[in-house]
Design an enzyme around this catalytic site. Structure first.
Site, PDB file in Angstrom:
ATOM      1  N   LYS A   1      -9.101   2.909  -1.694  1.00 23.48           N
ATOM      2  CA  LYS A   1      -8.308   1.689  -1.520  1.00 23.48           C
ATOM      3  C   LYS A   1      -9.220   0.569  -1.048  1.00 23.48           C
ATOM      4  O   LYS A   1      -9.952   0.714  -0.050  1.00 23.48           O
ATOM      5  CB  LYS A   1      -7.202   1.971  -0.485  1.00 23.48           C
TER       6      LYS A   1
HETATM    7  O1  G3P Z   1       0.314   0.451   2.751  1.00 18.97           O
HETATM    8  C1  G3P Z   1       0.498  -0.896   2.959  1.00 18.97           C
HETATM    9  C2  G3P Z   1       1.918  -1.362   3.137  1.00 18.97           C
HETATM   10  O2  G3P Z   1       2.815  -0.463   2.575  1.00 18.97           O
HETATM   11  C3  G3P Z   1       2.264  -1.816   4.517  1.00 18.97           C
HETATM   12  O3  G3P Z   1       3.644  -1.944   4.741  1.00 18.97           O
HETATM   13  O4  G3P Z   1       5.588  -2.318   6.209  1.00 18.97           O
HETATM   14  O5  G3P Z   1       3.255  -2.658   7.107  1.00 18.97           O
HETATM   15  O6  G3P Z   1       4.238  -4.271   5.494  1.00 18.97           O
HETATM   16  P1  G3P Z   1       4.207  -2.852   5.960  1.00 18.97           P
END
Ligand code: G3P
Length: 218
Positions: A87
């Protein structure tokens, strides 16, 4: 549409895997820190533990932001297991690194995508997946699902093979909307996946069936 779980928590990964609907895992440095995983060897070991649970597609994020650092880290991550997807953040050196990994046959997930333009350049570099963050767009009153639809349409028109991996999914409705928009993958917390199971009329209907059966059978 493939289902990935967005966590570094081994119990939650095992639970989603046991459900029989899991196609992969995404992690990020925040999710690793949340599990208290720190130090290079512990981080590599934790990715290996995740790979041992699931069949494929374990996204492991580089920390470096310069080209050489990303290559060094990404190669080390890819060496853990064939299931690893490196990633890489959507920055200039990240795009160069994605091209390098693509040419070497190492799969990549370009993360922190917030626009169609970013999705186009990541696809040009050969990213296996791109991760548009729909919840974080919704948080600032932009329509995350609309972006998923736009990127899916562009990739379709242009014949890009890069897969749209909807990330920052916060709830079950997001999953339904991503499916409607044609996302190839959603990555979500366990609660959003299990939330798909729920409907009050299902609970009510099942209770009625069981009560009627009990009455008829003493
Ligand atoms: O993996 C990255 C992403 O899914 C993060 O999610 O909820 O922290 O915006 P969030």
């Amino acid at each position: 549409m493939q289902f990935f779980i967005d966590t570094a928590n081994l119990d939650q990964i095992r639970e989603a895997h046991a459900l029989g609907v899991l196609d992969g895992v995404t992690t990020n440095p925040s999710l690793m820190a949340k599990e208290g995983i720190s130090g290079e060897q512990n981080i590599l070991n934790h990715y290996k533990a995740i790979c041992d649970i699931v069949d494929d597609n374990v996204s492991a994020e580089v920390i470096s932001t310069d080209y050489e650092g990303m290559i060094r880290e990404g190669e080390k991550l890819a060496a853990i297991d064939d299931k690893i997807v490196v990633k890489v953040p959507m920055i200039k050196d990240g795009i160069k690194a994605i091209r390098y990994f693509t040419d070497k046959g190492i799969r990549t997930n370009c993360t922190l995508i917030f626009s169609a333009g970013q999705a186009i350049i990541a696809a040009k570099a050969g990213a296996t997946f791109i991760s548009p963050f729909i919840g974080r767009l919704d948080d600032i009153s932009f329509d995350g699902i609309e972006l998923i639809q736009q990127i899916v349409d562009i990739y379709d028109i242009q014949g890009f093979e890069t897969q749209v991996l909807a990330a920052s999914v916060r709830n079950s409705l997001h999953i339904v909307k991503c499916a409607e928009a044609g996302a190839h993958v959603v990555t979500c917390p366990l609660s959003a996946i299990t939330g798909l199971l729920n409907h009050p009329l299902t609970d009510k209907g099942l209770a009625q069936f069981l009560a009627d059966h009990a009455k008829a059978n003493g």
